[in-house]
Design an enzyme around this catalytic site. Structure first.
Site, short mmCIF file in Angstrom:
data_model
loop_
_atom_site.label_atom_id
_atom_site.label_comp_id
_atom_site.label_asym_id
_atom_site.label_seq_id
_atom_site.Cartn_x
_atom_site.Cartn_y
_atom_site.Cartn_z
N LYS A 37 0.81 -1.21 0.00
CA LYS A 37 0.00 0.00 0.00
C LYS A 37 0.85 1.27 0.00
O LYS A 37 0.49 2.25 -0.62
CB LYS A 37 -0.98 0.00 1.17
CG LYS A 37 -0.37 0.30 2.51
CD LYS A 37 -1.42 0.28 3.60
CE LYS A 37 -0.79 0.17 4.96
NZ LYS A 37 -0.03 1.35 5.37
N THR A 38 1.98 1.24 0.68
CA THR A 38 2.85 2.42 0.67
C THR A 38 3.34 2.68 -0.75
O THR A 38 3.42 3.81 -1.21
CB THR A 38 4.06 2.22 1.60
OG1 THR A 38 3.59 1.75 2.85
CG2 THR A 38 4.81 3.52 1.80
N ASP A 223 -3.26 7.65 4.69
CA ASP A 223 -2.76 6.31 4.98
C ASP A 223 -3.42 5.78 6.26
O ASP A 223 -3.86 6.57 7.08
CB ASP A 223 -1.24 6.41 5.17
CG ASP A 223 -0.58 5.05 5.12
OD1 ASP A 223 -1.26 4.07 4.75
OD2 ASP A 223 0.62 4.97 5.45
N GLU A 224 -3.50 4.49 6.44
CA GLU A 224 -4.04 3.88 7.66
C GLU A 224 -5.41 4.47 8.01
O GLU A 224 -5.68 4.82 9.15
CB GLU A 224 -3.10 4.11 8.85
CG GLU A 224 -1.65 3.76 8.61
CD GLU A 224 -1.36 2.27 8.78
OE1 GLU A 224 -2.33 1.48 8.84
OE2 GLU A 224 -0.19 1.91 8.83
N GLN A 254 -6.79 -4.38 10.27
CA GLN A 254 -5.66 -3.85 11.03
C GLN A 254 -6.01 -2.62 11.85
O GLN A 254 -5.16 -1.83 12.22
CB GLN A 254 -4.50 -3.52 10.08
CG GLN A 254 -3.92 -4.74 9.40
CD GLN A 254 -2.67 -4.41 8.62
OE1 GLN A 254 -1.66 -3.99 9.17
NE2 GLN A 254 -2.74 -4.57 7.30
N ARG A 607 3.41 -9.44 10.32
CA ARG A 607 4.70 -8.74 10.22
C ARG A 607 5.80 -9.68 9.75
O ARG A 607 6.85 -9.26 9.30
CB ARG A 607 5.15 -8.16 11.58
CG ARG A 607 4.24 -7.13 12.23
CD ARG A 607 3.87 -6.03 11.31
NE ARG A 607 2.55 -6.27 10.72
CZ ARG A 607 2.11 -5.64 9.65
NH1 ARG A 607 2.85 -4.74 9.04
NH2 ARG A 607 0.91 -5.90 9.14
#
Length: 731
Positions: A37-38, A223-224, A254, A607
């Site tokens: 996504k980044t 973002d997020e 998340q 992660r």
DNA sequence: TCCCACTTTCTTTTT
DNA sequence: GAAAGTGGGA
């Protein structure tokens, strides 16, 4: 300039390409863990710039940490090097702080306003409680503070709060809240929540300001998005109101900040706010092995409130996920260290490949001890924070007062530090005088000699304090920030105070102050001759835990599951999988909280790139107790086909019951390599402590299961310690 | 006003 | 086992 289409086609998969190229109108990108996504966000920005759709200063990109913002900026710069300057990339808090420096005047704030952290907020709440003399009984300032913060995050202002009172706590909170808001304005200070709320109030009260920013920002990226709260949601809506070029990226699985006011509905209902939005799903995971993804999925699918989806990967099956059962937290730590040591010796891994994740910061200690014992380098993220240390806060308080003399919280913090004979009663008199005469406390300092109640000695101390502050206030425009701070430390004697005291504690404090100066010098170097103290102070106030994490250092990383969001590691340990710890006991009875814990597990598991370890202990010490533990419900939810389950030899023995565990050395489990004979302390005996070094026992008091010892250390002098908490070795 | 010794609390996660 | 808070004595 590189051809736009080239890099989009070569570096992105099909869905990612679509998400990058659909530039106009509202866009929702549901991006699973590790789905790039980044990358999509940065390519999107680069694409907008390269295609000439907007100038850099017309782009607003918001993240939750400075680290994420810096990374995004860096990556955009690589794609379109010449177009970076002027972009508004940063955290919600820092970008809005900037906006409020420009516009806050309209709300009655000076552009030099202070930003208060939780510590300052608590001080203010305590001050108000005393002032209002409310019957607080068993309501702590902390509770009140949390209530106020929660209200602010939900955009409930004091007036509205006061209308909906259901119990005595809320009644008191309402009174404090009203006063608190007034005080903040008076002190020219904002708390963290204000940085989100004030822009909304500003936009509502001043439509022309709103229009200015609506016009300014052609493209907004977030973002997020799953972790935004009510206030953030609203401010985004206002900003995107005109052009509606808003692109949000997130993953409902998340969402882990509900307790801080985050509302998953923001992402789940984005389509309701923007009915014609474009929606993209990124479900290909580039990070983890098939086994790891399968395990993560087996747990998260137990959540009811979620978008059903399943990540997939082209990566191999990989190793099984290891589930380890140990006897207690010490064995858990030793197990982790052994695994790390083993993999390291096989030369397959470097230390920075490992992350140890835990639910609460308190769990780090035992793991640190074990790592230190084996000489394995580690970095710990979070915990006791640098900028929250007493000595650092003291120096910062001086700097804050120089910039913003109305900041009474900071002023009172330093008025008698270093000691200058201005005690509690003098301060009370000063405040009363200021209030009666309707002048600021700072002004009262100036004319202290005209206050008859204050004795000459205290008065002299105040006058010299005032002169000191005023001198440095005027020096601000002539000297760079670092020089002001250095000179101020010299003149007040703060650094000398710590240097002259030979205790380890004072030496550490002196060291921390020097480190602060280094940070200031670095800041000046980066910002150039225009470097302003107020900017440094803002930057420092809004720093996050993860921002200080150096990911290039070859060391094992220790952090909370929350801090790990957005990161990845080849090998990940998730520790303390016990009912009551993970999930945390307070969450167990609340279905929504429990689902959040499960998402936290999902965040942790995803992660890991190559290998995931899960550990749980039969017993875990909490305060002075060492209760038996029940394995986490998340363990029961694991799909066993992808798990290799092991237990230590000690853990296979029948569970230790609570009564047996009164922390005598005899009761500790049997470890192969550990001597477990009872510690027979005697007066005059020589002992060694991990931190304080060698010393002699002066006094012994035997308690039930504990032994209190007075020890004269060779270096540190006399200390009182309690065995077995203090780790002592008989010499 | 300041220092020392004693007691209490802490443990959820953080911008 | 630390940090913060409390209270008595100099």
């Amino acid at each position: 300039m590189k051809n736009t289409l080239d890099w989009i086609y070569s570096d992105l998969n099909e869905e990612q390409q679509k998400a990058v190229c659909e530039v106009d109108g509202p866009v929702l990108i549901l991006a699973g863990a590790g789905s790039g996504k980044t990358r999509v966000l940065t390519y999107r920005i680069a694409h907008i710039l390269a295609s000439g759709k907007a100038e850099p200063y017309q782009i607003l990109a918001m993240t939750f940490t400075n680290k994420a913002a810096a990374e995004m900026r860096e990556r955009v710069q690589k794609l379109v090097p010449e177009m970076i300057s002027g972009m508004w990339i940063g955290t919600f808090h820092s970008l809005f702080a900037r906006l409020l420096r420009y516009e806050g005047e309209k709300l009655g704030y000076d552009s030099n306003f202070s930003i208060y952290d939780v510590d300052d907020q608590l001080t203010l709440v305590k001050m108000i409680l005393e002032e209002l003399a409310l019957p607080v009984q068993n309501i702590t300032p902390k509770t009140i503070n949390q209530r106020i913060s929660a209200a602010k995050n939900d955009m409930i202002l004091p007036a509205e709060f006061a209308e909906n009172i259901n119990n005595p706590v809320e009644e008191i909170t309402a009174k404090v809240y009203t006063r608190y808001e007034k005080k903040l304005l008076e002190l020219n200070a904002m708390d963290f929540d204000d940085l989100l709320i004030k822009p909304i109030i500003l936009f509502e009260q001043f439509p022309d300001v709103k229009m200015h920013y609506q016009d300014k920002f052609h493209y907004i990226l977030v973002d997020e998005y799953q972790d935004t709260n009510r206030a953030q949601y609203n401010v985004l809506r206002l900003l995107a109101g005109k052009r509606r070029n808003i692109c949000v990226v997130g993953d409902d699985d998340q969402s882990i900040y509900r307790w801080r006011g985050a509302d998953v509905r923001n992402i789940l209902e984005f389509e309701l706010d923007y009915p014609k939005c474009h929606k993209f799903r990124l479900e290909q995971n580039y990070r983890s092995t098939k086994n790891i993804l399968a395990v993560a999925h087996s747990v998260i699918q137990n959540n009811i409130k979620r978008h059903s989806k399943k990540l997939w990967t082209e990566r191999p099956e990989g190793d099984s996920v290891t589930l380890m059962n140990v006897v207690d937290e010490r064995e858990e730590a030793r197990y982790i260290v052994n695994q790390i040591g083993g993999e390291f010796r096989k030369a397959e891994r470097r230390f920075y490949d490992f992350a140890v994740l835990y639910r609460t910061n308190a769990q780090s200690r035992v793991i640190e001890d074990a790592l230190r014992l084996d000489g394995i380098p580690y970095i710990i993220v979070g915990g006791v924070k640098f900028y929250e240390r007493k000595e650092v806060k003291d120096v910062l308080a001086y700097l804050k007062v120089l910039v913003n003399p109305a900041d009474v919280i900071s002023l009172k913090r330093i008025i008698n530090f270093p000691l200058r004979g201005i005690g509690e009663s003098t301060v009370v008199k000063l405040e009363k005088f200021a209030e009666d005469k309707r002048i600021s406390l700072y002004k009262a300092l100036e004319i202290v000699e005209t206050i008859p109640e204050i004795p000459a000695k205290a008065s002299a101390g105040i006058t010299s304090f005032y002169k000191l502050l005023n001198k440095y206030r005027s020096l601000r425009s002539e000297l760079p920030p670092a020089e002001i701070a250095t000179s101020l430390l010299e003149e007040t004697g703060i650094l000398k105070l710590y240097k002259d005291d030979n205790s380890v504690e004072s030496q550490t404090r002196a060291e921390n102050i020097r480190e602060l100066i280094v940070a200031l010098v670095e800041f000046s170097n980066n910002a150039g001759p225009e470097a302003r103290l107020e900017e440094f102070l803002q930057q420092v106030s809004l720093i996050t835990d993860i921002d200080t994490w150096d990911d290039r250092k070859n060391a094992v990383t220790l952090m909370t599951l929350h801090a790990a969001k957005g990161l990845e590691f080849p090998v990940v340990f998730i520790t303390g999988l016990e009912e009551g710890l993970f999930p945390l006991s307070r969450s167990i009875d609340d279905p929504l909280a429990l689902e959040e814990e499960r998402r936290l597990f999902y965040v942790g598991a995803t992660r890991a790139k190559d290998k995931l370890y899960l550990t749980w202990a039969k017993n875990r010490r909490k305060y002075t107790e060492n209760p038996a533990q029940v394995k986490s419900r998340f363990i029961k939810e694991l799909d066993l086909r992808f798990i290799e389950s092991v237990a230590s030899r000690a853990a296979k023995t029948p569970p230790v019951t609570q009564t047996r565990i009164k922390y005598g050395a005899n009761d500790m489990p049997d470890y192969e390599n550990q001597s477990q004979e009872d510690q027979e302390f005697q007066i005059g005996m020589r002992v060694k402590h991990q931190v304080f070094g060698k010393g002699t026992i002066l006094k012994i008091e035997r308690g039930y299961g504990t032994i209190k010892l007075m020890i004269l250390f060779d270096r540190e002098g006399e200390k009182r310690l309690v065995y077995p908490y203090a780790k002592l070795e008989i010499l």
